[in-house]
Scaffold this motif. Structure first.
Motif, short mmCIF file in Angstrom:
data_model
loop_
_atom_site.label_atom_id
_atom_site.label_comp_id
_atom_site.label_asym_id
_atom_site.label_seq_id
_atom_site.Cartn_x
_atom_site.Cartn_y
_atom_site.Cartn_z
N LYS A 22 0.86 -1.19 0.00
CA LYS A 22 0.00 0.00 0.00
C LYS A 22 0.89 1.23 0.00
O LYS A 22 1.74 1.40 0.86
CB LYS A 22 -0.90 0.01 1.24
N LEU A 23 0.68 2.08 -0.99
CA LEU A 23 1.44 3.33 -1.10
C LEU A 23 0.49 4.50 -0.96
O LEU A 23 -0.57 4.54 -1.59
CB LEU A 23 2.14 3.40 -2.46
N VAL A 64 1.22 -10.73 3.82
CA VAL A 64 1.37 -9.54 4.66
C VAL A 64 1.06 -8.30 3.83
O VAL A 64 1.18 -8.30 2.60
CB VAL A 64 2.81 -9.45 5.23
N ILE A 65 0.65 -7.24 4.51
CA ILE A 65 0.48 -5.93 3.89
C ILE A 65 1.69 -5.08 4.25
O ILE A 65 2.03 -4.94 5.43
CB ILE A 65 -0.80 -5.23 4.39
N LEU A 66 2.35 -4.53 3.25
CA LEU A 66 3.40 -3.53 3.48
C LEU A 66 2.79 -2.16 3.22
O LEU A 66 2.28 -1.91 2.13
CB LEU A 66 4.59 -3.74 2.55
N SER A 67 2.82 -1.30 4.21
CA SER A 67 2.20 0.02 4.09
C SER A 67 3.25 1.11 4.14
O SER A 67 3.81 1.42 5.20
CB SER A 67 1.17 0.22 5.22
N GLY A 68 3.56 1.70 2.97
CA GLY A 68 4.55 2.76 2.88
C GLY A 68 3.92 4.12 3.02
O GLY A 68 3.09 4.52 2.20
N MET A 126 2.93 -4.38 7.95
CA MET A 126 4.21 -3.77 8.28
C MET A 126 4.15 -2.33 7.79
O MET A 126 4.04 -2.07 6.58
CB MET A 126 5.35 -4.53 7.60
N LEU A 127 4.21 -1.38 8.71
CA LEU A 127 4.10 0.03 8.38
C LEU A 127 5.48 0.68 8.46
O LEU A 127 6.17 0.55 9.47
CB LEU A 127 3.12 0.72 9.32
N PHE A 128 5.86 1.39 7.40
CA PHE A 128 7.21 1.95 7.34
C PHE A 128 7.21 3.26 6.55
O PHE A 128 6.25 3.60 5.87
CB PHE A 128 8.17 0.96 6.68
#
Length: 233
Positions: free
Chosen positions: A9-10, A152-156, A208-210
């Motif tokens: 997710k961007l 997993v969701i990666l949230s940038g 995972m939020l980064f």
């Protein structure tokens, strides 16, 4: 943790870079470079992009909420068209799926087609939210992740994790390295909207939020060098 298939997710604002609106080509090409590295390593990547670099809610009280949300959906379509083309420049195969017909611009979402494309190393963009007003791209992110059986969701985002207070306002704000989705729901932390957090929690979808603007942040998240906040569902 298994991370063979991810939903990235961007935020639209992150793609705008320092300009804060529209597109920043350098930023998008850097994201494409990182995603290519991940795909070349055998990972499958689907992407949802927000529309905040073009549109954020109603511009006045006179505007109908449904129409405002429809504009927001189209903003995400524009973002995905641009990003998909920049990914093509970086050497990736892409396709864009929407929950509504966009003539010959996108294709209608089909779960089986999307999974087949991912298995063939294509990057699949899910644009247009869920196709209905009153739901954010957070909901589209969680829903699509569940539908395609992502690990997993990666949230940038423009911020590098979840804090106990606003780090812009409080220099002593503490960042969480790990937390549970239940805490997000119970404390209404606003990391993602409440309905989306509940859906993620009920379907055991971790996130995972980064900070997207950190160097190689996507690659680091996929190679064990993650420095954001891991949210266990």
């Amino acid at each position: 943790m298994k991370t063979d298939r991810i939903l990235l997710k961007l935020s639209g604002e992150a793609l705008a870079g320092d300009k804060h609106q529209g597109f920043d080509e350098k930023t998008v090409l850097d994201v494409a470079r990182q995603v290519k590295s991940v795909v070349d390593a055998g990972k499958q990547v689907a992407i949802v992009i927000g529309g905040g670099n073009f549109w954020r809610g109603r511009t006045s009280e006179n505007m109908d909420r449904v129409k405002a949300d429809q504009i927001g959906m189209l903003a995400t379509v524009m973002n995905c068209i641009y990003a998909a083309d920049m990914f093509r420049v970086a050497g990736l195969k892409t396709r864009i799926m929407t929950p509504f017909i966009c003539a010959n611009v996108t294709e209608l979402f089909n779960r089986d087609t999307a999974v087949e494309a991912l298995e063939n190393s294509e990057v699949v963009f899910f644009a247009g939210g869920i196709g209905h007003p009153y739901f954010s791209t957070d909901m589209a992110t969680v829903l699509m992740a569940i539908e395609i059986s992502a690990d997993v969701i990666l949230s940038g985002k423009a911020i590098d994790g979840v804090y106990d207070s606003d780090p812009k306002m409080n220099p002593n704000a503490r960042k969480y390295d790990m937390m549970n989705m239940k805490e997000i729901v119970e404390n209404k932390l606003g990391v993602i909207d409440l309905a989306s957090a509940v859906l993620a929690m009920e379907n055991h979808m971790p996130m995972m939020l980064f900070g997207l603007n950190e160097e190689d942040s996507i690659i680091k998240a996929m190679t064990g060098k993650f420095s954001g906040t891991y949210i266990n569902a």
